[in-house]
Design an enzyme around this catalytic site. Structure first.
Site, PDB file in Angstrom:
ATOM      1  N   SER A 152       7.972  -7.673  -3.446  1.00 51.23           N
ATOM      2  CA  SER A 152       8.362  -6.373  -2.820  1.00 51.23           C
ATOM      3  C   SER A 152       9.425  -6.606  -1.644  1.00 51.23           C
ATOM      4  O   SER A 152       9.557  -7.841  -1.615  1.00 51.23           O
ATOM      5  CB  SER A 152       6.987  -6.149  -2.012  1.00 51.23           C
ATOM      6  OG  SER A 152       7.330  -5.171  -0.989  1.00 51.23           O
TER       7      SER A 152
ATOM      8  N   TYR B  17       0.007  -7.655   4.224  1.00 50.49           N
ATOM      9  CA  TYR B  17       0.834  -7.170   2.815  1.00 50.49           C
ATOM     10  C   TYR B  17       2.240  -7.950   2.757  1.00 50.49           C
ATOM     11  O   TYR B  17       2.347  -8.770   1.831  1.00 50.49           O
ATOM     12  CB  TYR B  17       1.024  -5.793   2.518  1.00 50.49           C
ATOM     13  CG  TYR B  17       1.710  -5.535   1.391  1.00 50.49           C
ATOM     14  CD1 TYR B  17       0.968  -5.407   0.216  1.00 50.49           C
ATOM     15  CD2 TYR B  17       3.327  -5.113   1.070  1.00 50.49           C
ATOM     16  CE1 TYR B  17       1.430  -5.031  -1.032  1.00 50.49           C
ATOM     17  CE2 TYR B  17       3.685  -4.808   0.116  1.00 50.49           C
ATOM     18  CZ  TYR B  17       2.966  -4.919  -1.137  1.00 50.49           C
ATOM     19  OH  TYR B  17       3.689  -4.504  -2.193  1.00 50.49           O
TER      20      TYR B  17
ATOM     21  N   LYS C 238       3.070 -11.134  -0.007  1.00 48.34           N
ATOM     22  CA  LYS C 238       4.211 -10.881  -0.806  1.00 48.34           C
ATOM     23  C   LYS C 238       5.555 -12.155  -0.495  1.00 48.34           C
ATOM     24  O   LYS C 238       6.186 -12.620  -1.341  1.00 48.34           O
ATOM     25  CB  LYS C 238       4.995  -9.668  -0.808  1.00 48.34           C
ATOM     26  CG  LYS C 238       3.922  -8.472  -1.324  1.00 48.34           C
ATOM     27  CD  LYS C 238       3.788  -9.041  -2.814  1.00 48.34           C
ATOM     28  CE  LYS C 238       2.867  -7.835  -3.386  1.00 48.34           C
ATOM     29  NZ  LYS C 238       2.396  -8.164  -4.553  1.00 48.34           N
TER      30      LYS C 238
END
Length: 242
Positions: A153, A166, A170
């Site tokens: 991401s 998150y 990533k």
């Protein structure tokens, strides 16, 4: 090694038929990619937790009988191990693996994220990828070929408030991909792929209605499929962007 390199290949590139394993295939980017690959004549192997969504996808895939969709939870090592055995028995070793299954925390400051929610993000986004690597790389090594795409991401290369779990997951994928790229044999490739900003359920959970301003998964899949199908051993260790 390429850092955050955009891909600009032609959508009509002709490549040999491949067998592609996609985790998290039942919705979002995984689903769109599966439909695009099937439309191009490639064999799709997919897994997700929802049998209902898998059944719906199966009916939409071009030449639906050629594909294999399985219920599996990547968070579970034993589930992935069982899936690997089934795939090898029915379809052989995949040519390409797309570690796409992922989740995100509800927008919250890190001290407001419960331990359970934090663990769920890490277990899915990091351990889930590790489980797939654990059981599929040994199958690819003797062949000295195989492409592994770990979905990253933009937030795996930067930071953003309210999505710290998150972001951490990533960033972990970026590091994991670079490290594993140094462990596989010549002829294979492991890359981290930033898909860009796409209008999915995951994006909606962060951006709300503003998610609709971004490109749809099916439009993204046309570009992403071409890029993934044209990856070679020369891309090993890359940190790429669609």
């Amino acid at each position: 090694m390429t850092m955050a390199t955009p891909f600009s290949g032609a959508a009509n590139s002709i490549v040999a038929a491949r067998t592609v394993l996609i985790t998290g295939v039942s919705k979002g980017l995984g689903r769109a990619l599966a439909l695009e690959l099937a439309k191009r004549g490639h064999t799709v192997i997919g897994c997700a937790r929802s049998q209902e969504k898998l059944t719906a996808l199966q009916s939409e895939l071009s030449s639906s009988t050629n594909h294999l969709l399985l219920t599996a939870d990547v968070k579970s090592n034993s589930s992935v191990e069982e899936m690997a055995h089934t795939i090898v028995e029915k379809k052989g070793v995949p040519d390409i693996i797309v570690n796409n299954a992922g989740t995100i925390n509800k927008n919250s400051k890190i001290w407001e994220v419960s331990a359970e929610d934090f663990d769920n993000v890490m277990d899915t986004n990091v351990k889930g990828v590790a489980n797939v690597l654990r059981h599929f790389i040994p199958l690819m090594l003797p062949r000295k070929q195989g492409i592994i795409v770990n979905m990253s991401s933009g937030w795996g290369r930067s930071g953003a408030a309210l999505v710290a779990p998150y972001c951490a997951s990533k960033w972990a994928i970026e590091g994991l991909s670079r490290a594993v790229a140094k462990e596989v044999v010549e002829g294979m490739a492991v890359v981290a792929l930033n898909p860009g900003v796409i209008n999915t359920e995951l994006l909606t959970s962060c951006f709300g209605n503003s998610a609709s301003l971004y490109q749809a998964p099916d439009a993204w899949a046309v570009k992403a499929a071409t890029m993934i199908l044209n990856l070679t051993a020369g891309d090993n260790g890359g940190s790429l962007t669609v």
